[in-house]
Scaffold this motif. Structure first.
Motif, short mmCIF file in Angstrom:
data_model
loop_
_atom_site.label_atom_id
_atom_site.label_comp_id
_atom_site.label_asym_id
_atom_site.label_seq_id
_atom_site.Cartn_x
_atom_site.Cartn_y
_atom_site.Cartn_z
N CYS A 1 -4.93 2.46 11.11
CA CYS A 1 -5.04 3.16 12.40
C CYS A 1 -3.68 3.54 12.99
CB CYS A 1 -5.80 2.31 13.40
SG CYS A 1 -7.51 2.03 12.90
N CYS B 1 -9.42 4.39 9.28
CA CYS B 1 -9.46 4.12 10.72
C CYS B 1 -10.73 4.73 11.30
CB CYS B 1 -8.22 4.74 11.37
SG CYS B 1 -8.33 4.88 13.15
N PRO B 2 -11.47 3.97 12.15
CA PRO B 2 -12.76 4.48 12.65
C PRO B 2 -12.65 5.36 13.89
CG PRO B 2 -12.44 2.24 13.37
CD PRO B 2 -11.20 2.60 12.59
N THR C 1 -2.01 17.23 1.02
CA THR C 1 -1.01 16.19 0.72
C THR C 1 -1.46 15.27 -0.42
OG1 THR C 1 -1.87 14.56 2.30
CG2 THR C 1 -0.25 16.14 3.14
N MET D 1 -5.09 8.37 3.57
CA MET D 1 -4.73 8.98 2.29
C MET D 1 -3.88 8.00 1.46
SD MET D 1 -2.20 10.55 0.44
CE MET D 1 -0.89 10.95 1.60
N THR D 2 -3.01 7.26 2.14
CA THR D 2 -2.14 6.30 1.45
C THR D 2 -2.97 5.17 0.83
OG1 THR D 2 -0.36 6.84 3.00
CG2 THR D 2 -0.10 4.81 1.75
N TYR D 3 -3.97 4.69 1.55
CA TYR D 3 -4.87 3.66 1.00
C TYR D 3 -5.63 4.21 -0.22
CZ TYR D 3 -4.45 -0.34 4.12
OH TYR D 3 -3.98 -1.47 4.75
N ALA E 1 -4.66 6.63 -2.22
CA ALA E 1 -3.70 6.79 -3.33
C ALA E 1 -3.47 5.44 -4.01
CB ALA E 1 -2.38 7.35 -2.81
N ASN F 1 -6.43 10.62 8.32
CA ASN F 1 -5.00 10.56 8.64
C ASN F 1 -4.20 10.17 7.39
OD1 ASN F 1 -5.48 7.82 8.32
ND2 ASN F 1 -5.21 7.30 10.46
N ASP F 2 -2.88 10.20 7.52
CA ASP F 2 -2.01 9.92 6.37
C ASP F 2 -2.20 8.50 5.84
OD1 ASP F 2 0.52 10.94 4.81
OD2 ASP F 2 1.00 8.90 5.47
N ALA F 3 -2.45 7.55 6.75
CA ALA F 3 -2.62 6.16 6.31
C ALA F 3 -3.87 6.03 5.42
CB ALA F 3 -2.73 5.23 7.52
N THR G 1 -11.53 -1.71 7.84
CA THR G 1 -10.71 -2.53 8.72
C THR G 1 -11.64 -3.37 9.60
OG1 THR G 1 -10.77 -0.83 10.43
CG2 THR G 1 -8.95 -0.71 8.86
N ILE H 1 0.89 -1.17 0.00
CA ILE H 1 0.00 0.00 0.00
C ILE H 1 0.92 1.21 0.00
CG2 ILE H 1 -1.72 1.26 1.38
CD1 ILE H 1 -2.76 -1.43 0.28
#
Lengths: 124, 152
Positions: free
Chosen positions: A70, B12-13, B120, B91-93, B95, B87-89, B41, A48
């Motif tokens: 998370c 993330c929830p 970002t 955004m990464t998913y 992308a 969060n950044d994670a 998740t 990812i």
């Protein structure tokens, strides 16, 4: 659960942004390979990441990112027989890419030659 | 819109509004004839399933990583994707989804750092940005407007 979580890995950095993780790999690897998001390493881990996704090599160790929704992005390294296989795959892929680009560049040289007119040659 | 495949990609929830806004959008799109799948998740899916125990608002609920894996392996794909992130994670998913799928991307960015996170984003998408954490009304109105515009 990804196979990564069942492997013996070392965490180099944890809970950072993806860009920070990529910069770390770029600055701390002997070799860097760029792959598309979703590139599969080991048994079933699809990376990812924000393109370009960087993979680093240091000795026989593969350095890569692991993102958890998370917890952010982690930089992990694996140094075993599996990482050696993955590194070999990346090097082979890179060699193929180079060969393809060399092959592709040949016609363009030819094209340049054909663009030179007879009068241009005469001027010289 | 019948048969148009839509993916609601949950991050993330931790921020409360995600579950309610995903339930709302899933139902709204399904009522408009879209074929809706929600992926998240383990924790995000549990929150959703407890809130919607009869599967009234969300018919198809999948594991986030498994869904992306099936898109990567070209076993499935979507026409539209709403990626929820704070969060950044997240955004990464999103992308990654943008890179592997042909879906038109909508990034739904919320939480206290929504503006900074929105800056970002480098992939091609339409952004819905709101700094909300607890009150989903503003984001609900933005999504209502978007769905109305797209349906007409």
């Amino acid at each position: 659960m990804s196979c990564i979580e069942q492997m013996k890995y070392e965490i180099l950095l944890d809970r950072i942004s993806y860009k920070e993780a990529r910069a770390y790999i770029e600055n701390n690897s002997e070799e860097i390979y760029y792959v598309a998001p979703g590139y599969k390493i080991f048994k079933d881990y699809h990376i990812i990441g924000v393109p370009p996704v960087a993979l680093g090599v240091k000795g026989n160790a593969l350095i890569f990112t692991y993102t958890k929704p998370c917890y952010g992005t982690f930089v992990l390294t694996v140094d075993n027989e599996e990482s050696i296989k993955e590194i070999a795959k990346l090097r082979e892929k890179e060699t193929k890419k180079e060969n393809t680009s060399v092959k592709k560049s040949k016609p363009s040289k030819k094209a340049k030659k054909t663009q030179v007119s007879f009068s241009d040659i005469w001027k010289k | 819109m019948t048969g148009t495949k839509v993916l609601l990609l949950m991050g993330c929830p931790e921020v409360p509004i995600q579950t309610s806004i995903v339930l709302y959008l899933s139902h709204k799109l399904a009522n408009s004839g879209f074929d809706v799948t929600v992926a998240g998740t383990g924790a995000a899916n549990k929150l959703l399933r407890v809130s919607d125990s009869e599967s009234y608002y969300v018919k198809k609920l999948e594991n986030l990583d498994k869904t992306l894996e099936r898109v990567i392996e070209k076993k499935t794909d979507f026409d539209l994707c709403f990626a929820f992130m704070h969060n950044d994670a997240g955004m990464t998913y999103a992308a990654t989804m943008s890179a592997i799928s042909r879906a038109k991307m909508y990034s739904v960015i919320f939480g206290r750092n929504a503006d900074t996170l929105a800056e970002t984003i480098e992939f091609d998408c339409e952004k819905l940005v709101s700094k909300v954490v607890h009150n989903p009304s503003q984001l609900k109105n933005m999504l209502d407007k978007l769905v109305k515009e797209r349906s007409t």
